[in-house]
Structure formats: structure tokens, C-alpha cells
Design a protein around this motif. Structure first.
Motif, mmCIF file in Angstrom:
data_model
loop_
_atom_site.group_PDB
_atom_site.id
_atom_site.type_symbol
_atom_site.label_atom_id
_atom_site.label_comp_id
_atom_site.label_asym_id
_atom_site.label_seq_id
_atom_site.Cartn_x
_atom_site.Cartn_y
_atom_site.Cartn_z
ATOM 1 N N ARG A 335 0.813 -1.221 0.000
ATOM 2 C CA ARG A 335 0.000 0.000 0.000
ATOM 3 C C ARG A 335 0.846 1.271 0.000
ATOM 4 O O ARG A 335 0.399 2.317 -0.485
ATOM 5 C CB ARG A 335 -0.931 0.011 1.217
ATOM 6 C CG ARG A 335 -2.061 -1.017 1.142
ATOM 7 C CD ARG A 335 -2.863 -1.008 2.434
ATOM 8 N NE ARG A 335 -3.895 -2.044 2.447
ATOM 9 C CZ ARG A 335 -4.671 -2.323 3.484
ATOM 10 N NH1 ARG A 335 -4.544 -1.617 4.609
ATOM 11 N NH2 ARG A 335 -5.569 -3.275 3.412
ATOM 12 N N THR A 336 2.023 1.182 0.558
ATOM 13 C CA THR A 336 2.868 2.386 0.652
ATOM 14 C C THR A 336 4.000 2.379 -0.375
ATOM 15 O O THR A 336 4.995 3.085 -0.217
ATOM 16 C CB THR A 336 3.479 2.495 2.065
ATOM 17 O OG1 THR A 336 4.273 1.321 2.330
ATOM 18 C CG2 THR A 336 2.400 2.623 3.109
ATOM 19 N N SER A 337 3.842 1.566 -1.407
ATOM 20 C CA SER A 337 4.900 1.493 -2.424
ATOM 21 C C SER A 337 4.963 2.783 -3.227
ATOM 22 O O SER A 337 3.972 3.490 -3.409
ATOM 23 C CB SER A 337 4.651 0.306 -3.356
ATOM 24 O OG SER A 337 3.417 0.470 -4.031
ATOM 25 N N HIS A 338 6.166 3.102 -3.695
ATOM 26 C CA HIS A 338 6.384 4.313 -4.499
ATOM 27 C C HIS A 338 7.609 4.100 -5.373
ATOM 28 O O HIS A 338 8.382 3.151 -5.182
ATOM 29 C CB HIS A 338 6.584 5.540 -3.597
ATOM 30 C CG HIS A 338 7.822 5.442 -2.747
ATOM 31 N ND1 HIS A 338 9.052 5.868 -3.161
ATOM 32 C CD2 HIS A 338 8.001 4.950 -1.482
ATOM 33 C CE1 HIS A 338 9.952 5.665 -2.213
ATOM 34 N NE2 HIS A 338 9.334 5.095 -1.183
ATOM 35 N N LYS A 339 7.787 4.959 -6.318
ATOM 36 C CA LYS A 339 8.957 4.858 -7.184
ATOM 37 C C LYS A 339 10.202 5.307 -6.405
ATOM 38 O O LYS A 339 10.150 6.305 -5.690
ATOM 39 C CB LYS A 339 8.784 5.730 -8.429
ATOM 40 C CG LYS A 339 7.728 5.220 -9.396
ATOM 41 C CD LYS A 339 7.681 6.084 -10.635
ATOM 42 C CE LYS A 339 6.645 5.554 -11.637
ATOM 43 N NZ LYS A 339 6.592 6.403 -12.862
ATOM 44 N N PRO A 340 11.324 4.593 -6.562
ATOM 45 C CA PRO A 340 12.545 5.011 -5.860
ATOM 46 C C PRO A 340 13.053 6.340 -6.413
ATOM 47 O O PRO A 340 12.855 6.656 -7.597
ATOM 48 C CB PRO A 340 13.532 3.877 -6.152
ATOM 49 C CG PRO A 340 13.025 3.240 -7.410
ATOM 50 C CD PRO A 340 11.541 3.372 -7.374
ATOM 51 N N LEU A 341 13.679 7.113 -5.565
ATOM 52 C CA LEU A 341 14.177 8.421 -5.982
ATOM 53 C C LEU A 341 15.429 8.317 -6.844
ATOM 54 O O LEU A 341 15.738 9.241 -7.598
ATOM 55 C CB LEU A 341 14.474 9.284 -4.744
ATOM 56 C CG LEU A 341 13.273 9.583 -3.837
ATOM 57 C CD1 LEU A 341 13.702 10.441 -2.656
ATOM 58 C CD2 LEU A 341 12.170 10.291 -4.624
ATOM 59 N N ILE A 342 16.144 7.180 -6.730
ATOM 60 C CA ILE A 342 17.352 7.009 -7.549
ATOM 61 C C ILE A 342 16.928 6.728 -8.985
ATOM 62 O O ILE A 342 16.201 5.771 -9.258
ATOM 63 C CB ILE A 342 18.214 5.851 -7.013
ATOM 64 C CG1 ILE A 342 18.730 6.182 -5.608
ATOM 65 C CG2 ILE A 342 19.387 5.579 -7.947
ATOM 66 C CD1 ILE A 342 19.588 5.094 -5.000
ATOM 67 N N PRO A 343 17.362 7.540 -9.928
ATOM 68 C CA PRO A 343 16.961 7.352 -11.333
ATOM 69 C C PRO A 343 17.683 6.168 -11.969
ATOM 70 O O PRO A 343 18.535 5.526 -11.340
ATOM 71 C CB PRO A 343 17.403 8.669 -11.974
ATOM 72 C CG PRO A 343 18.570 9.112 -11.141
ATOM 73 C CD PRO A 343 18.262 8.680 -9.736
ATOM 74 N N ASP A 344 17.359 5.889 -13.214
ATOM 75 C CA ASP A 344 18.034 4.839 -13.960
ATOM 76 C C ASP A 344 19.510 5.218 -14.135
ATOM 77 O O ASP A 344 19.837 6.328 -14.557
ATOM 78 C CB ASP A 344 17.376 4.656 -15.331
ATOM 79 C CG ASP A 344 18.055 3.561 -16.121
ATOM 80 O OD1 ASP A 344 18.067 2.420 -15.657
ATOM 81 O OD2 ASP A 344 18.600 3.880 -17.205
ATOM 82 N N LEU A 345 20.391 4.280 -13.799
ATOM 83 C CA LEU A 345 21.832 4.581 -13.791
ATOM 84 C C LEU A 345 22.578 3.928 -14.957
ATOM 85 O O LEU A 345 23.800 3.943 -14.977
ATOM 86 C CB LEU A 345 22.438 4.092 -12.462
ATOM 87 C CG LEU A 345 21.837 4.688 -11.179
ATOM 88 C CD1 LEU A 345 22.382 3.959 -9.963
ATOM 89 C CD2 LEU A 345 22.142 6.179 -11.087
ATOM 90 N N SER A 346 21.847 3.382 -15.908
ATOM 91 C CA SER A 346 22.497 2.623 -16.985
ATOM 92 C C SER A 346 23.424 3.488 -17.832
ATOM 93 O O SER A 346 24.503 3.040 -18.242
ATOM 94 C CB SER A 346 21.444 1.962 -17.867
ATOM 95 O OG SER A 346 20.545 2.930 -18.376
ATOM 96 N N LYS A 347 23.028 4.742 -18.097
ATOM 97 C CA LYS A 347 23.882 5.622 -18.911
ATOM 98 C C LYS A 347 25.172 5.982 -18.177
ATOM 99 O O LYS A 347 26.256 6.014 -18.767
ATOM 100 C CB LYS A 347 23.120 6.889 -19.295
ATOM 101 C CG LYS A 347 21.992 6.658 -20.287
ATOM 102 C CD LYS A 347 21.328 7.965 -20.690
ATOM 103 C CE LYS A 347 20.220 7.727 -21.703
ATOM 104 N NZ LYS A 347 19.551 9.008 -22.105
ATOM 105 N N ILE A 348 25.035 6.245 -16.873
ATOM 106 C CA ILE A 348 26.227 6.555 -16.068
ATOM 107 C C ILE A 348 27.137 5.334 -16.014
ATOM 108 O O ILE A 348 28.368 5.448 -16.135
ATOM 109 C CB ILE A 348 25.824 6.984 -14.642
ATOM 110 C CG1 ILE A 348 24.988 8.257 -14.692
ATOM 111 C CG2 ILE A 348 27.055 7.187 -13.767
ATOM 112 C CD1 ILE A 348 24.429 8.679 -13.351
ATOM 113 N N SER A 349 26.539 4.164 -15.853
ATOM 114 C CA SER A 349 27.308 2.923 -15.812
ATOM 115 C C SER A 349 28.064 2.708 -17.123
ATOM 116 O O SER A 349 29.249 2.350 -17.116
ATOM 117 C CB SER A 349 26.373 1.752 -15.536
ATOM 118 O OG SER A 349 27.077 0.534 -15.594
ATOM 119 N N ALA A 350 27.375 2.935 -18.230
ATOM 120 C CA ALA A 350 28.010 2.760 -19.541
ATOM 121 C C ALA A 350 29.179 3.724 -19.720
ATOM 122 O O ALA A 350 30.233 3.363 -20.259
ATOM 123 C CB ALA A 350 26.976 2.966 -20.648
#
Length: 694
Positions: A335-350
Motif C-alpha cells: 500500500r505504501t509502495s512508491h517509485k525510488p528516488l534514484i533514477p536509472d543509472l544505466s547511462k552513467i554505468s556505460a
């Protein structure tokens, strides 16, 4: 599998397990309250040292184990006598040395021997030496110091190690509850930002908090622990074991996709998988802490045992209490689920994996600079230096220096049968040593020509036992400095030339021994921790090259961390310089192991070098960031708040070390994989088997 069966049992009996864990908190609280806290780090020196055994002799033969200097200003001799009588009424004050012990106060000051007059009087200031009937850091001595402070006026100052230890105790008792609040609050903020539910962070903190309390409560079986250990336990256990909770939750979410509505089945498999993974990960952390037990200085054993136990308890709670809580509150989690504040990191990883040459170059350029700084960082051993200057003991030590140009008093313990002539000659030699203010003993009071049966009874009872005689040595030099250490060495040479069994004891000699002992410990404990973790990684990955790469990466991060104080001109307390290497290595090598495991699996699955490194980096990046931020959050706030530098410096190094290790693992480690991939494949058993099969 037995692990899955255990997982089924935990999932099925979730409420029972949660209830048992709650009930176990009750004895833990009693154990925590009843565990004695030791506030004197000098008491952890080995018993084999002369300075330590000499203190035991002092207690047994003279009925005193500690002393403090009391400075009073603007008092007439009769007022001082009156104050002295009030102070003698305080429990555990064995005696008080002042010049009225040797001559009547009616004797004009000018007629008193120079050594005696200068030792106790300077201008309008007078000094008394208060002798306690117990050791420096005993509860009785600390209580006596507290009571003495109530007896004396604002113009009186109580200096010495017993005063310092008392102030450490008072300050630690004020601050330690706040450490936990700060660490928990900042960790909660990190979890709120990285988790996908608002309820999960509270479940994590409750589970880890219970594990911390179990750990602290079980310390009662050790008898006592250091205040440093107590202060660091909650903070470190929170930061280090958070990874295990995150891994369990991630595994549970993955298994829910497989088993659908059967959440107990999903949790059973999550527990099984988590136990296997966390067990391997926790072994390196435990090894890092256990390495501290190889220190001669017993504080290392204290920290090592408590923190190793804490990690093990943390693992147990992670696979018992936490899964039970997650299942019980599963509806609230959804019930209290939400999107994490950390964005997608795939570009930084690449980007990071693509530009590996930059990080290899930085590694090569920074390494020698960081290594030099790590080797030459300045440390201090003076416990007074680790405390705020507005404390009573700090003010008193400053007053002692200002009024009497004296920074400490220590004792030479001699054979009582040494001839009066030799004693007088020896004291003359001591007076010639640089930095000696005066040496106060029976010869300096009555002279060598006076027979023993004519000596003042008060003086002989205080300064002589059936076997030994004492000489109080007043020094201009501060404790734990090169000057006083050289002075002690010179005086030791002098007294042993007259009596080969003579012992130098007191605060300054203990601190000299502390420096000698811990200098050896620093090299030994780092070597043991590196070797232990190297062997564990070698066995886990069945590789010769991977342990070298992983340990090198974390040691590089440690070098950078320790070099910053050197290039900033900051002195570190000796404890921080010893424990940080093993703690940072044990706590953060897991970041590197996580990425290495995925890299190895991808390569064994036939994925190419570059793609395997990119997959390993991208899938591990969020977990590494979360782990690093958790350790940073648990320690940074305490580092900023603590007024005890012994604790604040360790937390500063740990907070900064978490950030540096995270950055190094995310930048340098994949770069080293790229460069040494052919060597890794040749020196890793799994790759060699695969090549042979092909």
C-alpha cells in the motif's frame, strides 16, 4: 534442500518467530544495562608491561592505584588544611599529599626545603596530590573525583588521568543515545530514497535495531567493554549489516514474480538464497573485525569480538526476524509502495565502463601520493587532546601547566633497602634531566644524613611500604610527547643503574608504552586482515588474481582516506589509525565482491569481456551506492556531532571511507577487470575448467 525447509518453517511460523524475537529484547536490555563500560583505554595495555604490573604493586603495597593533582588559588595555609580535611572525607580518597604531611604549616615558607616548597606552592597557587585507593578508571575512583569536584570551589582544579576518564564517562553518557538517534534518522532518510515502500525502512531499522540490542546485551558475558566499542557498535552494525536486509528484500521481490500469490513460498526461497549469499559476504566482514584481535593492545580484541558477534547476529536476524516482519506487514508494504528516488543509472554505468583508461591513469597517478600520505599521517596518544577544552579536566591540566609549569607527575618505585646515600645521589641525577621540575621523595624532604627512625611518620607511611619506596617526579613536558618519552627513558636508565628492579609508573610512562605497543599492532593487524580476506576471496572465487585485484582496490581506497588527514595537516587519535584499515577493508570489500560475482558469472556464461563488465557494473551499481550511502549515513552524523575526538575521528574516517570505497569500486574495479581479463581467465579455476571442456 535444508535451507529451503528452514525458510519454509520461518515463513510459516512468522508470528511465533516475531514474538520470540520481541521477548528476547527483554533479557538483552538487562544485559545491556548490567554490562560495565570501561572509559580508560590505558587499562587495555598488556599486563606484562612493567608500568602495568607496577600499578598493581602500588595498590597491593601502598593501598593506592591512582592520583590526581588539585590546584587551589588564593587560599591561606589554614584554609587549604580545612579543604584537605573535607576532601579526605570523600570515599576512596586514601590520602592527600601536601607539604603539611612533612612539616607543620606554622613553619615559615622560607624555611621549607626548596624542592618541597616549589613542588606545592607557586605564587598564590597551591597544589595537593590526591591519592585514591583504587585504579585510575575504577568506578570508585571516578565517583571519588565527582564528589571531590562538589567539595572544592570554583577556584580549585582537579587534573590527572582520573579526572580525564571521569569527563570521558560523563560526556559519553550524554552523547551515546544521541549517536543512535542520528545514525538511525540519517539511515532512514537514505532508505526512504532508495526503497520502493515507506514501510520497509522502518522494518529494516527495527530488525537491525533488535540485532544491535541483542549484541549489546550479550556483552554481559564479556564482563565489560570499552566506551569506544559501545559507541561504535550501534553505528557500525547499522551501516555494515544493512546490505543483508536489502539483499533479502530484493530476493523476495524476485521470487514473488516466480511464485505469484504464494508469498510464504517466495519468502522461503528468498531466505535460502539470502543465507547463502550473505554468509559468504559476511565472512569477509567478520574476518576484518577478527583481525583486530591480533593486537597486543586489548582494545582491539574488545572491538573485534563485539563487532564480529554483531555481524553474525545481524545475519541471523536478517533471515529470521526480518522475513517474519516483511510477511506480517506485506499488505502495508504494498500500500505504501512508491517509485525510488534514484533514477536509472544505466547511462552513467556505460560511461564509467567505457572510459576505463581515465580511471586506470588516475589509479596509477594517485596511488603513490596516497600511499605516502597513508604512511606519514600524524597520530597522537595524549587522551586529553581528544576532549573538548571546556571540560573540567582540560581546564585543570591547563591550570597545572600555567601555574606550576608542570604537565604531569609520574612515580619511580624503588627497593626500600637502597641506601640513603644512593637515593640522594639518584635524585640529584634525576634533577639534572631536561624538563624535570622536581623529584619529591624522602631524601628531598629530610636529607641523606637523617636516620630512618627520625623520619616523619606521615611521610614514611605514604612513601614507603615493606618492600618499596616511592619518588614522585614532576615534569614540565606533556604526556605522549617525544620530549617526555625521552625523559622517561633517561630516568629509567638512571634509577635502574641504582636498582635494576626499579619501575617507572604513571600516566606518561603508560602513554609511552601505548605508543610502542600500538606501533607494532598497526603493522600486524593490517597484515592479518589483508591476508585473511585475501584467502577468503581466493577460496570463494577459486582464483589467484581476483583476490589481488579486489584487495588492491579497497587498500587503494584506504590509502586515499588516510592520506587526506596527512595532506590536511590533521592529527588522528592513535585508535583511529589502527582500526580504520581493518574496518574499512572488511566493511567495504563486499561492494567489490558483489560486482565481481556478477562479472564472473557472465564470463562463465560465455558473454564477452566488455559486455560482461558492463552488465556486472550496471546491475551492481545501485546496490553498491545504497550500501555505501547506508554506511556513510550511519557514521557521518555521529562524526559531526561527537565532541570526543576518539569517536568522532573514527566515524569521520568511516564515513569518508564509505564514499571513497564506493567511488573506487565503481570506477577503478571495472577498469582493472578490462585490463586484466585475460590474466583473470588464466588464473581462475572455473575459467580453466571451461576452457579444458571446450
Amino acid at each position: 534442500m535444508i535451507r529451503v525447509k528452514i525458510g519454509h518453517f520461518i515463513a510459516k511460523h512468522k508470528k511465533l518467530i516475531a514474538a520470540i524475537c520481541l521477548l528476547l529484547l527483554i533479557p538483552s536490555v538487562f544485559g545491556y544495562v548490567d554490562t560495565r563500560i570501561n572509559y580508560d583505554v590505558l587499562s587495555y595495555l598488556p599486563d606484562s608491561l612493567e608500568t602495568v604490573s607496577g600499578q598493581d604493586i602500588m595498590v597491593d603495597e601502598f593501598g593506592m592505584g591512582a592520583f590526581s593533582m588539585v590546584i587551589v588559588e588564593g587560599m591561606e595555609p589554614k584554609e587549604v588544611v580545612s579543604l584537605k580535611e573535607e576532601m579526605l572525607k570523600v570515599d576512596h580518597v586514601e590520602d592527600i599529599v601536601w607539604y603539611d604531611n612533612f612539616v607543620d604549616i606554622s613553619v615559615p615558607m622560607e624555611m621549607i626545603p626548596d624542592d618541597l616548597r616549589e613542588a606545592f606552592n607557586k605564587g598564590d597557587a597551591t597544589m595537593m596530590v590526591v591519592l585514591f585507593d583504587d585504579t585510575t578508571s575504577s568506578d570508585d575512583t571516578m565517583e571519588a573525583v565527582s564528589q571531590l569536584r562538589k567539595v572544592v570551589s570554583k577556584d580549585c582544579f582537579i587534573s590527572g588521568m582520573s579526572g580525564i576518564v571521569t569527563d570521558i564517562k560523563n560526556l559519553a553518557l550524554q552523547e551515546m543515545p544521541i549517536y543512535v538517534v542520528i545514525a538511525a534518522t540519517l539511515s532512514l532518510l537514505v532508505l526512504m530514497g532508495t526503497m520502493e515502500s515507506f514501510v520497509v525502512p522502518f522494518l529494516f531499522l527495527f530488525s537491525i535495531g533488535a540485532a544491535i540490542l541483542y549484541n549489546l546485551g550479550s556483552n554481559i558475558f564479556l564482563g565489560e567493554i570499552s566506551y569506544i566499542t559501545q559507541a561504535l557498535t550501534a553505528v557500525l552494525q547499522l551501516g555494515v549489516t544493512m546490505d543483508y536486509s536489502i539483499f533479502l528484500l530484493n530476493s523476495y521481490e524476485e521470487n514473488k514474480k516466480i511464485y505469484g500469490a504464494d508469498k510464504e513460498e517466495a519468502m522461503a526461497h528468498a531466505i535460502s538464497k539470502t543465507f547463502t549469499s550473505v554468509l559468504g559476504s559476511s565472512v569477509t566482514t567478520v574476518a576484518g573485525f577478527l583481525a583486530l584481535m591480533f593486537m597486543t593492545f586489548a582494545l582491539g580484541r574488545d572491538i573485534g569480538i563485539v563487532m564480529s558477534k554483531g555481524v553474525i547476529i545481524g545475519v541471523i536476524c536478517c533471515v529470521t526476524l526480518l522475513p517474519s516482519l516483511i510477511l506480517i506487514f506485506d499488505k502495508w508494504i504494498e500500500r505504501t509502495s512508491h517509485k525510488p528516488l534514484i533514477p536509472d543509472l544505466s547511462k552513467i554505468s556505460a560511461f564509467l565502463t567505457k572510459h576505463y583508461r581515465i580511471f586506470i591513469l588516475l589509479f596509477i597517478c594517485i596511488l603513490p601520493v596516497a600511499y605516502y600520505g597513508n604512511k606519514h599521517v600524524e597520530v597522537y596518544y595524549n587522551l586529553d587532546q581528544s576532549l573538548p577544552k571546556d571540560l573540567d579536566s582540560s581546564k585543570a591540566n591547563a591550570k597545572l601547566d600555567h601555574s606550576f609549569h608542570m604537565n604531569n607527575i609520574y612515580i619511580a618505585m624503588l627497593d626500600k633497602n637502597l641506601s640513603a646515600k644512593d637515593k640522594s645521589s639518584m635524585m640529584d641525577d634525576i634533577d639534572q634531566v631536561d624538563g624535570i621540575k622536581t623529584a619529591l621523595g624522602i631524601p628531598s624532604i629530610v636529607g641523606a644524613a637523617i636516620p630512618d627512625d627520625m623520619l616523619p611518620e606521615q611521610a614514611t607511611e605514604m612513601l614507603r611500604s615493606d618492600k618499596h619506596e616511592l619518588i614522585f617526579i614532576c615534569s614540565d613536558y606533556k604526556s605522549a610527547t617525544d620530549q617526555v618519552n625521552h625523559q622517561i627513558q633517561e630516568i629509567g636508565r638512571i634509577v635502574k643503574s641504582y636498582d635494576k628492579d626499579a619501575i617507572i609508573i604513571g600516566e606518561a610512562p603508560l602513554m609511552k608504552d601505548l605508543a610502542d605497543v600500538t606501533n607494532v599492532d598497526l603493522a600486524n593487524v593490517n597484515m592479518v586482515s589483508i591476508l585473511a580476506i585475501f584467502i577468503i576471496i581466493m577460496l570463494v572465487f577459486k582464483s589467484i588474481s581476483l583476490p589481488v585485484i579486489l584487495v588492491s582496490v579497497i587498500e587503494f581506497a584506504i590509502f586515499i582516506n588516510m592520506a587526506i588527514p596527512y595532506y590536511s595537516g590533521i592529527e588522528l587519535p592513535f585508535v583511529a589509525s589502527i582500526v580504520i584499515g581493518t574496518i574499512q577493508l572488511g566493511a567495504t570489500v563486499d561492494y567489490a565482491i558483489l560486482m565481481t560475482t556478477r562479472y564472473q558469472n557472465e564470463r562463465l556464461a560465455g558473454v564477452g569481456k566488455k559486455e560482461a563488465i558492463m552488465i556486472a557494473h550496471n546491475t551492481s551499481m545501485k546496490s553498491v551506492l545504497t550500501s555505501g550511502l547506508s554506511l556513510f549515513a550511519a557514521t557521518f552524523g555521529v562524526a559531526c556531532y561527537s565532541r570526543i575526538d576518539m569517536i568522532g575521528s573514527i566515524c569521520t574516517l568511516l564515513a569518508r571511507g564509505a564514499v571513497i570505497s564506493t567511488i573506487v569500486v565503481l570506477t577503478v574495479l571495472p577498469a582493472l577487470f578490462t585490463v586484466f581479463d585475460p590474466l583473470i581467465c588464466k588464473t581462475t579455476l572455473a575459467f580453466r575448467r571451461k576452457n579444458n571442456e571446450v
